[in-house]
Design a protein around this motif. Sequence first.
Motif, PDB file in Angstrom:
ATOM      1  N   HIS A   1      35.872   9.236 -42.038  1.00  0.00           N
ATOM      2  CA  HIS A   1      34.535   9.730 -42.354  1.00  0.00           C
ATOM      3  C   HIS A   1      34.245   9.609 -43.858  1.00  0.00           C
ATOM      4  N   GLU A   2      35.227   9.996 -44.677  1.00  0.00           N
ATOM      5  CA  GLU A   2      35.051   9.901 -46.138  1.00  0.00           C
ATOM      6  C   GLU A   2      34.815   8.445 -46.546  1.00  0.00           C
ATOM      7  N   LEU A   3      35.540   7.534 -45.913  1.00  0.00           N
ATOM      8  CA  LEU A   3      35.346   6.118 -46.234  1.00  0.00           C
ATOM      9  C   LEU A   3      33.955   5.652 -45.821  1.00  0.00           C
TER      10      LEU A   3
ATOM     11  N   VAL B   1      31.255   7.437 -45.743  1.00  0.00           N
ATOM     12  CA  VAL B   1      30.304   7.975 -46.731  1.00  0.00           C
ATOM     13  C   VAL B   1      30.313   7.108 -47.990  1.00  0.00           C
TER      14      VAL B   1
ATOM     15  N   GLU C   1      28.824   3.661 -47.441  1.00  0.00           N
ATOM     16  CA  GLU C   1      27.354   3.767 -47.401  1.00  0.00           C
ATOM     17  C   GLU C   1      26.784   3.783 -48.823  1.00  0.00           C
TER      18      GLU C   1
ATOM     19  N   ARG D   1      26.481   8.922 -38.208  1.00  0.00           N
ATOM     20  CA  ARG D   1      27.602   9.753 -38.674  1.00  0.00           C
ATOM     21  C   ARG D   1      28.371  10.235 -37.454  1.00  0.00           C
TER      22      ARG D   1
ATOM     23  N   LEU E   1      31.049  12.399 -37.619  1.00  0.00           N
ATOM     24  CA  LEU E   1      31.703  13.698 -37.811  1.00  0.00           C
ATOM     25  C   LEU E   1      30.768  14.671 -38.515  1.00  0.00           C
ATOM     26  N   VAL E   2      30.691  15.871 -38.005  1.00  0.00           N
ATOM     27  CA  VAL E   2      29.854  16.902 -38.650  1.00  0.00           C
ATOM     28  C   VAL E   2      30.637  18.212 -38.742  1.00  0.00           C
ATOM     29  N   PRO E   3      30.372  19.000 -39.792  1.00  0.00           N
ATOM     30  CA  PRO E   3      31.059  20.298 -39.869  1.00  0.00           C
ATOM     31  C   PRO E   3      30.392  21.334 -38.964  1.00  0.00           C
TER      32      PRO E   3
ATOM     33  N   ARG F   1      35.484  23.468 -49.703  1.00  0.00           N
ATOM     34  CA  ARG F   1      36.332  24.068 -48.678  1.00  0.00           C
ATOM     35  C   ARG F   1      37.768  23.557 -48.770  1.00  0.00           C
TER      36      ARG F   1
ATOM     37  N   ARG G   1      39.552   8.240 -55.008  1.00  0.00           N
ATOM     38  CA  ARG G   1      39.131   7.052 -54.275  1.00  0.00           C
ATOM     39  C   ARG G   1      37.897   6.419 -54.924  1.00  0.00           C
TER      40      ARG G   1
ATOM     41  N   ARG H   1      30.662  12.848 -52.946  1.00  0.00           N
ATOM     42  CA  ARG H   1      29.817  13.256 -51.808  1.00  0.00           C
ATOM     43  C   ARG H   1      30.782  13.302 -50.636  1.00  0.00           C
TER      44      ARG H   1
ATOM     45  N   LEU I   1      32.905  15.625 -47.305  1.00  0.00           N
ATOM     46  CA  LEU I   1      32.987  16.689 -46.307  1.00  0.00           C
ATOM     47  C   LEU I   1      33.692  17.923 -46.871  1.00  0.00           C
TER      48      LEU I   1
ATOM     49  N   HIS J   1      28.385  16.033 -47.716  1.00  0.00           N
ATOM     50  CA  HIS J   1      28.542  14.646 -47.226  1.00  0.00           C
ATOM     51  C   HIS J   1      27.235  14.046 -46.720  1.00  0.00           C
TER      52      HIS J   1
ATOM     53  N   LEU K   1      21.107   9.960 -50.001  1.00  0.00           N
ATOM     54  CA  LEU K   1      21.729   9.052 -50.967  1.00  0.00           C
ATOM     55  C   LEU K   1      20.910   8.918 -52.257  1.00  0.00           C
TER      56      LEU K   1
END
Lengths: 112, 153
Positions: free
Chosen positions: A11-13, A15, A18, A70, A72-74, B42, B53, B72, B74, B110, B114
């Motif tokens: 997920h971080e990748l 973001v 993008e 997306r 994944l969501v929190p 968190r 990264r 940006r 999660l 996240h 943008l």
Amino acid sequence: MNDTDAVLDLHELDVLIEELAPGPLAAARTRRPGGGDARAELEREHERLLEALDRRWVQHYRRARLRYGRALVPVRERVCSGCHITLPTSAAPGAGEVLTVCESCGRILYWG
Amino acid sequence: MATELVCSALDTALFYHELRHRRRENALADLAAFARDRGVVRDPERLLAALRRREPCASSAPLRGAAILHARSLAVLDTHVVIAPAPRGLEWKPPGTPPVTLVIAVFAVHDHPLDAYFALIARAADAARLQRRRARLASPDAAVAFAAWREGA
């Protein structure tokens, strides 16, 4: 790396990729001092993570990403941030786990 | 215009934290821990991983003496800007570059839009440039130069 870390990293990748999407400033953002393309490297890392991940999570991830952009969501106060449905208490993950799948929208839920 | 830029960069929830480290990695860990204590982050470990990264994609020290960190992720609970002066000077990468005395960290959720995220980073960079100009104007050299210019005028 366990499946949870792999899904979160994926997920971080996503973001970050993008952010490096083609655009007027993309060349400046992705150019590296030693040459090479940062975006291409990130995409390769993304593929490597997908290959190493359990097939069940790959399917959930790909399906949700294709559908919503997306995957994944929190979870915030027991509400899915994707479809905003209040999750039943039984939807909470087991001990030591932080990921489940939303039964309403199919996104992967992060309970961290 | 410059004052407007500072205000708009600072009108989001803002924190101020002084860094007392000399090494970059220690300063990053300190910033992540600070953000976690304030409820902004968190998972500080994941935030640090996100910051590391991003470094190859775009340098975090685009200005002499100032660094703009951004993530940006999660790992972030709420979009915040942290202004962190480092009076002792931080050794940044690559080696040999001037020490960083001001770090502005932009932490965004996240799914932060943008365009708004890039605009926030740009405003943070503008604020850092403005701070540097102010510091230059306040230096003794500037006062001497200004006095000489006044006498000549």
